[in-house]
Scaffold this motif. Structure first.
Motif, mmCIF file in Angstrom:
data_model
loop_
_atom_site.group_PDB
_atom_site.id
_atom_site.type_symbol
_atom_site.label_atom_id
_atom_site.label_comp_id
_atom_site.label_asym_id
_atom_site.label_seq_id
_atom_site.Cartn_x
_atom_site.Cartn_y
_atom_site.Cartn_z
ATOM 1 N N SER A 71 26.812 -55.657 95.868
ATOM 2 C CA SER A 71 26.848 -54.345 96.518
ATOM 3 C C SER A 71 27.181 -54.452 98.008
ATOM 4 O O SER A 71 27.816 -53.561 98.565
ATOM 5 C CB SER A 71 25.536 -53.592 96.321
ATOM 6 O OG SER A 71 24.480 -54.266 96.953
ATOM 7 N N GLU A 96 29.288 -50.535 82.126
ATOM 8 C CA GLU A 96 27.997 -50.010 82.579
ATOM 9 C C GLU A 96 27.537 -50.744 83.851
ATOM 10 O O GLU A 96 27.049 -50.114 84.796
ATOM 11 C CB GLU A 96 26.954 -50.159 81.473
ATOM 12 C CG GLU A 96 25.638 -49.486 81.795
ATOM 13 C CD GLU A 96 24.646 -49.598 80.639
ATOM 14 O OE1 GLU A 96 23.457 -49.310 80.888
ATOM 15 O OE2 GLU A 96 25.043 -49.961 79.512
ATOM 16 N N ASN A 99 29.743 -49.572 86.830
ATOM 17 C CA ASN A 99 29.332 -48.243 87.284
ATOM 18 C C ASN A 99 28.008 -48.302 88.031
ATOM 19 O O ASN A 99 27.833 -47.622 89.052
ATOM 20 C CB ASN A 99 29.232 -47.271 86.106
ATOM 21 C CG ASN A 99 30.596 -46.926 85.541
ATOM 22 O OD1 ASN A 99 31.602 -46.991 86.249
ATOM 23 N ND2 ASN A 99 30.634 -46.582 84.272
ATOM 24 N N TYR A 100 27.076 -49.124 87.532
ATOM 25 C CA TYR A 100 25.784 -49.283 88.202
ATOM 26 C C TYR A 100 25.975 -49.827 89.622
ATOM 27 O O TYR A 100 25.392 -49.306 90.580
ATOM 28 C CB TYR A 100 24.887 -50.213 87.384
ATOM 29 C CG TYR A 100 23.624 -50.599 88.115
ATOM 30 C CD1 TYR A 100 22.543 -49.735 88.172
ATOM 31 C CD2 TYR A 100 23.532 -51.831 88.777
ATOM 32 C CE1 TYR A 100 21.385 -50.083 88.859
ATOM 33 C CE2 TYR A 100 22.383 -52.185 89.470
ATOM 34 C CZ TYR A 100 21.320 -51.316 89.520
ATOM 35 O OH TYR A 100 20.193 -51.650 90.200
ATOM 36 N N ILE A 102 28.636 -49.759 91.592
ATOM 37 C CA ILE A 102 29.321 -48.793 92.460
ATOM 38 C C ILE A 102 28.375 -47.661 92.839
ATOM 39 O O ILE A 102 28.295 -47.270 94.013
ATOM 40 C CB ILE A 102 30.605 -48.268 91.782
ATOM 41 C CG1 ILE A 102 31.641 -49.406 91.700
ATOM 42 C CG2 ILE A 102 31.177 -47.072 92.537
ATOM 43 C CD1 ILE A 102 32.892 -49.066 90.913
ATOM 44 N N GLU A 103 27.629 -47.142 91.879
ATOM 45 C CA GLU A 103 26.731 -46.010 92.155
ATOM 46 C C GLU A 103 25.575 -46.417 93.067
ATOM 47 O O GLU A 103 25.234 -45.698 94.005
ATOM 48 C CB GLU A 103 26.198 -45.418 90.845
ATOM 49 C CG GLU A 103 25.357 -44.183 91.024
ATOM 50 C CD GLU A 103 26.100 -42.997 91.635
ATOM 51 O OE1 GLU A 103 25.424 -42.040 92.061
ATOM 52 O OE2 GLU A 103 27.338 -43.008 91.708
ATOM 53 N N THR A 104 24.945 -47.569 92.810
ATOM 54 C CA THR A 104 23.836 -47.987 93.674
ATOM 55 C C THR A 104 24.332 -48.312 95.080
ATOM 56 O O THR A 104 23.631 -48.046 96.062
ATOM 57 C CB THR A 104 23.075 -49.197 93.097
ATOM 58 O OG1 THR A 104 23.986 -50.265 92.853
ATOM 59 C CG2 THR A 104 22.321 -48.827 91.840
ATOM 60 N N SER A 105 25.531 -48.834 95.205
ATOM 61 C CA SER A 105 26.105 -49.105 96.537
ATOM 62 C C SER A 105 26.344 -47.801 97.273
ATOM 63 O O SER A 105 26.049 -47.686 98.467
ATOM 64 C CB SER A 105 27.411 -49.884 96.405
ATOM 65 O OG SER A 105 27.190 -51.128 95.795
ATOM 66 N N ARG A 106 26.872 -46.804 96.562
ATOM 67 C CA ARG A 106 27.123 -45.497 97.170
ATOM 68 C C ARG A 106 25.811 -44.860 97.635
ATOM 69 O O ARG A 106 25.708 -44.363 98.765
ATOM 70 C CB ARG A 106 27.838 -44.572 96.179
ATOM 71 C CG ARG A 106 28.221 -43.214 96.777
ATOM 72 C CD ARG A 106 28.703 -42.236 95.721
ATOM 73 N NE ARG A 106 27.665 -41.843 94.780
ATOM 74 C CZ ARG A 106 26.647 -41.016 95.059
ATOM 75 N NH1 ARG A 106 26.523 -40.494 96.256
ATOM 76 N NH2 ARG A 106 25.755 -40.703 94.135
ATOM 77 N N LEU A 107 24.798 -44.908 96.773
ATOM 78 C CA LEU A 107 23.504 -44.311 97.123
ATOM 79 C C LEU A 107 22.833 -45.058 98.278
ATOM 80 O O LEU A 107 22.239 -44.436 99.163
ATOM 81 C CB LEU A 107 22.590 -44.283 95.898
ATOM 82 C CG LEU A 107 22.997 -43.302 94.795
ATOM 83 C CD1 LEU A 107 22.174 -43.523 93.535
ATOM 84 C CD2 LEU A 107 22.894 -41.870 95.283
ATOM 85 N N GLU A 110 24.577 -44.008 101.409
ATOM 86 C CA GLU A 110 24.159 -42.647 101.764
ATOM 87 C C GLU A 110 22.759 -42.649 102.375
ATOM 88 O O GLU A 110 22.503 -41.995 103.387
ATOM 89 C CB GLU A 110 24.191 -41.755 100.528
ATOM 90 C CG GLU A 110 23.836 -40.312 100.792
ATOM 91 C CD GLU A 110 23.895 -39.444 99.544
ATOM 92 O OE1 GLU A 110 23.349 -38.319 99.605
ATOM 93 O OE2 GLU A 110 24.475 -39.869 98.528
#
Length: 141
Positions: A71, A96, A99-100, A102-107, A110
């Protein structure tokens, strides 16, 4: 007896040339700075591209060099204005997992931005209160 001596100045002093004003000086400084910025931008772009290439390579091979998972590489690429596609991640990861990551890095990114904003707001509140207290003390005195 009185003696008067008159000397002609030969020390380089001449009639002063009329000044063109500070505006010309400022304009020259602005133009010089603009040229320097224009010279620096291509170098920044080249270094940024090298960094992005390096981080994309680390990401695609799955080389985790910091003990923080992949991440950190994703967030660094985003910080450098790069884009992440699922195909940029190691082929060994399933959809999966990709996606996990990318999403946890984005969150996480943020969350970091929100914490930074919160800290700035608290500093502004503290500064305003301090300035207000100083003003009130001056008015009372």
């Amino acid at each position: 007896f009185f003696f008067f001596f008159f000397f002609q100045a030969e020390d380089g002093i001449r009639d002063v040339e009329r000044s063109r004003g500070l505006g010309d000086v400022y304009k020259r400084q602005v133009h010089r700075l603009e040229r320097e910025i224009a010279d620096i931008k291509p170098e920044i772009a080249a270094v940024t591209k090298k960094q992005l290439d390096h981080y994309y390579e680390l990401l695609s091979t799955g080389k985790e060099t910091r003990g923080q998972g992949l991440s950190w590489a994703i967030k660094t690429i985003w910080y450098l204005k790069g884009n992440i596609k699922p195909s940029d991640l190691p082929k060994s990861l399933d959809a999966e997992s990709v996606n996990y990551l990318i999403e946890t890095s984005r969150l996480d990114l943020e969350r970091s931005e929100l914490l930074k904003s919160l800290k700035e707001l608290k500093v502004n509140i503290y500064t305003r209160r301090r300035d207000s207290s100083l003003t009130n003390m001056l008015l009372v005195a």
